[in-house]
Write a protein that holds these residues in place. Structure first.
Motif, PDB file in Angstrom:
ATOM      1  N   GLY A 193      99.914 141.417 -31.000  1.00  0.00           N
ATOM      2  CA  GLY A 193     101.283 142.575 -32.132  1.00  0.00           C
ATOM      3  C   GLY A 193     100.381 142.431 -33.456  1.00  0.00           C
ATOM      4  O   GLY A 193      99.910 143.052 -33.966  1.00  0.00           O
ATOM      5  N   HIS A 194      99.794 141.286 -33.707  1.00  0.00           N
ATOM      6  CA  HIS A 194      99.271 141.006 -35.133  1.00  0.00           C
ATOM      7  C   HIS A 194      97.067 141.842 -34.839  1.00  0.00           C
ATOM      8  O   HIS A 194      96.589 141.595 -35.391  1.00  0.00           O
ATOM      9  N   HIS A 229     106.887 140.559 -34.666  1.00  0.00           N
ATOM     10  CA  HIS A 229     106.909 140.914 -33.095  1.00  0.00           C
ATOM     11  C   HIS A 229     108.396 140.314 -31.987  1.00  0.00           C
ATOM     12  O   HIS A 229     107.357 140.924 -31.389  1.00  0.00           O
ATOM     13  N   CYS A 247      98.770 136.283 -31.133  1.00  0.00           N
ATOM     14  CA  CYS A 247     100.139 137.756 -31.209  1.00  0.00           C
ATOM     15  C   CYS A 247      99.521 138.694 -31.069  1.00  0.00           C
ATOM     16  O   CYS A 247      98.245 139.501 -32.104  1.00  0.00           O
ATOM     17  N   CYS A 264     107.006 134.990 -32.554  1.00  0.00           N
ATOM     18  CA  CYS A 264     106.432 135.878 -33.503  1.00  0.00           C
ATOM     19  C   CYS A 264     107.358 136.225 -34.101  1.00  0.00           C
ATOM     20  O   CYS A 264     108.268 136.875 -33.937  1.00  0.00           O
TER      21      CYS A 264
HETATM   22 ZN   LIG Z   1     103.110 139.110 -34.969  1.00  0.00          ZN
END
Ligand SMILES: [Zn+2]
Length: 464
Positions: free
Chosen positions: A131-132, A150, A129, A147
């Motif tokens: 975002g992560h 996100h 991910c 996710c």
């Molecule tokens: Zn994420």
């Protein structure tokens, strides 16, 4: 020799500009830093800065058509500007992609981990991910395969990474946290991280191939790989080596795992001392909702200070909620606090005492007081220090408010304007000098104004 005290905030991620949640964290850390510096007379080093690592930043820069260098420099400058806007007593602002000392520290740590046989290379396949900035598992996805945090699908990735043997430190970490050798505030967060540890750890990726991440520090001796965020960002705390170990890391609840698990494991592997305490604050919502660009309810911390002044905004952040709970900002809540505690509380007492001082021609500075007033001061001051030791900053401010109420009540009962007896006014002047001292960590400008006695009005009434 003065006792050293080393305090840090988390470093802010520069993919966008500061929001009030980060300003809140900086103000909390600043109040604690000032308390140790000015009230406990320690030699304090207060570190803050920006995390400039990762593919998210690279992508954000590309989106706005800027070079990564220009993009991070511009955003980092916005974070550095919090220093003046919020009157932070920061000693150093570290930029991870631009600081040669930081770069040397990261390489040194990497080499120590490698020498200790805690880094190994393997191929990893998984769901990544962006975002992560991390691999996620099926558990992190919702029913649509996005996710949960996100709201977008992870990418399938298979790549070669260097891994850190986190599993090797599992038992040691449990023991350190159970025994409060690394003390986590509040205790609920300590339980949360212990449960995470009891579930068992897995080794973590500590590098990414340069083909997926070109922005970062190259792995020593392996030109195909770049050091991943954990081993880059967390090492910023080692900046002030002669002050290490940190006495306190001030962080948000969302990054607890990295600070209570990854970071101590890195330090154990590198043979370095461990941070003593973690202060894990809650998050702040706006009008009861999580801030998000799509809802359009983000609050610019700079606008807030411009509109209401630095000390009033600091006051709201520090008084409205326990730092460990989630808090909410709304203009209504702010104005209620402002009127009740600042205008009618401290501002009113200050103006009232100064009028009475002139009326009764009290000229000499008051350094003595009645036994009863001293007893009240000692009682409230000891509650104040106790609250600080638990980092319940709102309670420490509550003790100062009680002193203000006591001084007000005494004046109303004794009516010195009728009796012309100056003793209650002298006691109030005595208390005001101590109130100024105790307010210093929270409201540095107001504290100075009370001590100098030059301006009669501390807080104007706001007509909004
Ligand atoms: Zn994420």
């Amino acid at each position: 020799m003065e006792k050293k005290y080393y305090i840090t905030t988390s470093i802010a991620y520069v993919n966008s500009t500061p929001h009030i949640g980060y300003a809140l964290e900086c103000v909390q850390a600043d109040a604690i830093a000032r308390y140790h510096r000015d009230l406990l007379n320690k030699d304090v080093f207060f570190l803050t800065g920006t995390d400039e690592h990762g593919s998210k930043i690279e992508r954000a820069a590309t989106t706005v058509g800027k070079s990564t260098h220009t993009f991070v420099a511009e955003n980092a400058a916005r974070f550095a500007a919090l220093h003046d806007a919020f009157n932070l007593s920061t000693d150093y602002f570290i930029r991870t992609s631009a600081d040669p000392i930081h770069r040397a520290n990261v390489l040194e740590i990497w080499n120590k981990l490698l020498a200790n046989d805690d880094l190994y290379k393997k191929t990893y396949s998984g769901l990544y991910c962006v975002g992560h900035e991390a691999f996620v598992t099926e558990k992190d996805l919702d029913e649509n395969g996005n996710c949960r945090d996100h709201k977008r699908p992870p990418e399938k990735l298979s790549e070669e990474n260097w891994f850190f043997r986190l599993t090797k430190y599992q038992d040691q970490l449990v023991s350190l946290i159970e025994k409060d050798i690394i003390k986590i505030h509040p205790v609920g967060r300590k339980k949360e991280i212990l449960n995470f540890l009891y579930d068992g750890l897995t080794d973590v990726s500590f590098s990414r191939p340069k083909t997926s991440l070109s922005w970062g520090i190259e792995v020593p001796g392996d030109a195909s790989q770049v050091i991943y965020v954990w081993c880059d960002a967390l090492v910023n705390y080692l900046y002030k080596k002669d002050f290490w170990p940190a006495d306190l890391h001030v962080i948000g609840k969302d990054i607890l795992r990295f600070h209570a698990v990854y970071w101590p494991a890195i330090l154990l592997s590198a043979g370095l001392a461990l941070p003593k305490e973690l202060f894990v604050h809650g998050h702040i919502t706006v009008n009861g909702e999580k801030m998000s660009k799509s809802i359009g309810n983000t609050v610019d911390p700079f606008e807030l200070v411009q509109k209401f002044g630095t000390d009033p905004v600091r006051y709201f952040f520090l008084r409205e909620n326990s730092p460990f709970e989630d808090g909410d900002y709304s203009e209504g809540k702010f104005l209620t606090r402002y009127e009740a505690d600042l205008v009618s509380g401290i501002g009113n007492l200050f103006a009232r005492v100064n009028r009475l001082k002139d009326l009764l021609s009290i000229t000499t500075p008051v350094t003595e007081s009645s036994t009863e007033t001293i007893k009240i001061l000692e009682e409230k001051e000891s509650a104040y220090h106790a609250a600080f030791s638990r980092y319940e900053l709102h309670e420490a401010l509550g003790s100062v408010l009680e002193l203000i109420r006591y001084a007000d009540k005494r004046l109303s009962e004794d009516k010195p304007w009728e009796t012309k007896d100056p003793s209650a006014v002298k006691d109030a002047l005595f208390l005001l000098s101590h109130i100024a001292r105790l307010l210093l960590p929270f409201l540095p400008e107001t504290s100075k104004k009370i001590q100098s006695g030059e301006t009669p009005h501390l807080f104007p009434r706001l007509s909004i």
